[in-house]
Design a protein around this motif. Structure first.
Motif, short mmCIF file in Angstrom:
data_model
loop_
_atom_site.label_atom_id
_atom_site.label_comp_id
_atom_site.label_asym_id
_atom_site.label_seq_id
_atom_site.Cartn_x
_atom_site.Cartn_y
_atom_site.Cartn_z
N THR A 160 1.01 -1.32 0.09
CA THR A 160 0.19 -0.11 0.06
C THR A 160 0.99 1.18 0.03
O THR A 160 2.04 1.14 0.29
N GLY A 161 0.37 2.44 -0.39
CA GLY A 161 0.97 3.74 -0.14
C GLY A 161 0.21 4.59 0.81
O GLY A 161 -0.89 4.07 1.66
N THR A 162 0.72 5.69 1.16
CA THR A 162 0.54 6.30 2.38
C THR A 162 -0.10 7.88 1.84
O THR A 162 -0.43 8.59 2.65
N VAL A 177 4.70 -0.81 2.92
CA VAL A 177 4.12 0.41 2.78
C VAL A 177 5.19 1.44 1.98
O VAL A 177 6.03 1.47 2.66
N THR A 178 4.75 2.05 1.11
CA THR A 178 5.80 3.03 0.55
C THR A 178 5.26 4.44 0.70
O THR A 178 4.23 4.78 0.98
N LEU A 179 6.37 5.32 1.06
CA LEU A 179 6.16 6.78 1.08
C LEU A 179 7.20 7.42 0.56
O LEU A 179 8.43 6.89 0.33
N LEU A 222 11.99 2.54 -6.95
CA LEU A 222 12.63 3.63 -7.95
C LEU A 222 11.46 4.22 -8.87
O LEU A 222 10.87 3.39 -9.80
N GLU A 223 11.05 5.35 -8.62
CA GLU A 223 10.29 6.05 -9.61
C GLU A 223 10.87 7.07 -10.26
O GLU A 223 11.15 8.05 -9.68
N ILE A 224 11.01 7.08 -11.72
CA ILE A 224 11.37 8.52 -12.21
C ILE A 224 10.43 8.75 -13.50
O ILE A 224 10.07 8.26 -14.47
N SER A 283 -2.09 1.07 -15.26
CA SER A 283 -2.47 2.26 -15.94
C SER A 283 -1.76 3.47 -15.12
O SER A 283 -1.40 3.27 -14.11
N PRO A 284 -1.92 4.64 -15.70
CA PRO A 284 -1.31 5.71 -14.90
C PRO A 284 -1.59 5.88 -13.53
O PRO A 284 -2.94 5.70 -12.89
N ILE A 285 -0.69 6.19 -12.94
CA ILE A 285 -0.74 6.43 -11.30
C ILE A 285 -1.99 7.27 -10.96
O ILE A 285 -2.31 8.47 -11.62
N ASP A 344 1.54 -2.57 -10.11
CA ASP A 344 1.70 -1.17 -9.33
C ASP A 344 0.88 0.30 -10.36
O ASP A 344 1.15 0.06 -11.47
N ALA A 345 -0.10 0.71 -9.67
CA ALA A 345 -0.61 1.72 -10.17
C ALA A 345 -1.76 1.61 -10.94
O ALA A 345 -1.65 0.65 -11.77
N GLY A 346 -2.70 2.46 -10.87
CA GLY A 346 -3.89 2.49 -11.42
C GLY A 346 -4.96 1.35 -11.26
O GLY A 346 -6.00 1.40 -11.74
N ILE A 347 -4.53 0.60 -10.16
CA ILE A 347 -5.69 -0.34 -9.84
C ILE A 347 -6.67 0.33 -9.04
O ILE A 347 -6.39 0.79 -7.83
N VAL A 354 0.20 -6.93 -5.52
CA VAL A 354 -0.32 -5.52 -6.18
C VAL A 354 0.26 -4.25 -5.15
O VAL A 354 0.23 -4.76 -3.91
N LEU A 355 0.47 -3.07 -5.60
CA LEU A 355 0.60 -2.00 -4.77
C LEU A 355 -0.76 -1.01 -5.13
O LEU A 355 -0.75 -0.79 -6.33
N VAL A 356 -1.33 -0.74 -3.93
CA VAL A 356 -2.57 0.10 -4.44
C VAL A 356 -2.56 1.32 -3.29
O VAL A 356 -2.27 1.18 -2.19
N ASN A 357 -2.85 2.61 -4.06
CA ASN A 357 -2.84 3.57 -3.05
C ASN A 357 -4.24 4.31 -3.40
O ASN A 357 -4.98 4.34 -2.43
N THR A 358 -4.26 5.05 -4.51
CA THR A 358 -5.28 5.87 -4.69
C THR A 358 -6.72 5.42 -4.41
O THR A 358 -7.34 5.88 -4.00
N ALA A 359 -7.08 4.04 -4.90
CA ALA A 359 -8.30 3.50 -4.81
C ALA A 359 -8.71 3.42 -3.47
O ALA A 359 -9.97 3.56 -2.97
C1 LIG Z 1 2.30 5.51 -3.58
C2 LIG Z 1 2.64 5.09 -4.96
O1 LIG Z 1 3.99 4.55 -4.96
C3 LIG Z 1 2.09 5.43 -6.13
O2 LIG Z 1 2.71 6.35 -6.66
C4 LIG Z 1 1.72 4.08 -6.54
O3 LIG Z 1 2.00 3.86 -7.97
C5 LIG Z 1 0.43 3.69 -6.56
O4 LIG Z 1 -0.63 3.95 -7.73
P1 LIG Z 1 -2.11 4.16 -7.38
O5 LIG Z 1 -2.16 5.55 -6.55
O6 LIG Z 1 -2.72 4.57 -8.81
O7 LIG Z 1 -2.55 3.09 -6.66
#
Ligand SMILES: CC(=O)[C@@H](O)[C@H](O)COP(=O)(O)O
Length: 254
Positions: free
Chosen positions: A15-17, A38-40, A96-98, A153-155, A181-184, A201-206
């Motif tokens: 998960t993200g923060t 947990v990523t920050l 690593l995100e660029i 898909s896009p973050i 990672d991202a877009g789920i 899977v990594l999920v933050n926004t949802a």
């Molecule tokens: C927190 C993080 O690392 C996000 O950049 C990640 O890629 C998750 O993406 P979503 O926010 O789309 O779940």
């Protein structure tokens, strides 16, 4: 159990923060999600105190921290963020995100590969966020990345697995864990990623942007477990035509 580098995880939901209304909501949602990684963003850390109001409670909760280099636009900035996080947090794990383009946040493959190569040489456990590019994922594996993190898909877009055909190839070929990672955007999409054979899977926004992040965190935990169990059980074959489940012989023996 999922093993990444020297660490084992029971939960396959990372998960993200970011984007939570309050720090407490984030902590409660992470707790409900049972996430153990947990990523920050390193950018969130206070350079003077080396802290952030979420840092101590997160560490106290026992999760493993995965600092990320979000905001880095090139190799130099990503290395700076990674070095800073090792100093401040005492971990050699780095997501690593660029992404130089703020509109779509598409990861830069060339800068990412080069930064990954350098960080792996420097002894980091590197988990690179990349487009769902099977060739790039192989190259990242070859330079020593501990896992690959192709995007669905896009973050922050909640669009789901737009990259599905390419995720399938990456999953088929990878010898390191594949973390989608991202877009789920929905638990069902997390289930689907796991059914395809993703390792996590990594999920933050949802979770963060839902009306009830705590309940949504719990839903994602269940969804990821369901998808993993279904993958292990083995999905039935997909067919273009129908196959009868009951005998097709007529009732009147004609
Ligand atoms: C927190 C993080 O690392 C996000 O950049 C990640 O890629 C998750 O993406 P979503 O926010 O789309 O779940």
């Amino acid at each position: 159990m999922l093993t990444i580098a020297d660490h084992q995880f029971e939960s396959r939901l990372f998960t993200g923060t970011g984007k939570f209304a309050t720090a407490q909501t984030m902590l409660d949602a992470v707790g409900a999600s049972e996430s153990q990684l947990v990523t920050l963003a390193v950018k969130r850390l206070d350079l003077n105190t080396g802290s952030d109001n979420i840092l101590k409670p997160l560490i106290d909760s026992g999760v493993k921290l995965l600092p990320n280099t979000a905001g880095a636009r090139n190799v130099k900035e990503a290395l700076f963020a990674a070095h800073l996080s090792r100093e401040m947090l005492g971990t050699n794990w780095i997501k690593l995100e660029i992404h130089p383009d703020p509109k779509y946040l598409m990861p830069d493959p060339i800068e990412t590969l080069e930064a990954a190569r350098i960080l792996c040489e420097q002894g980091y456990v590197v988990l690179p966020y990349v487009h769902a590019d099977p060739v790039l994922c192989r190259r990242l594996e070859e330079v020593g990345c501990a896992a690959v993190m192709p995007l669905g898909s896009p973050i922050g877009s909640n669009q789901g697995l737009a990259s599905e055909p390419f995720l399938k190839i990456i999953i088929e070929q990878a010898k390191v864990p594949v973390i989608v990672d991202a877009g789920i955007g929905a638990p069902s999409q997390a289930t689907h990623a796991m059914e395809l054979g993703a390792d996590a899977v990594l999920v933050n926004t949802a979770i963060a942007s839902s009306r009830d992040p705590v309940t949504m965190g719990r839903c994602f935990a269940q969804a990821v477990n369901t998808g993993r169990q279904a993958y292990i059980a083995g999905l039935g074959a997909v067919s273009h035509q129908a196959h009868n489940t009951s005998p097709l012989t007529g009732f009147l023996n004609d």
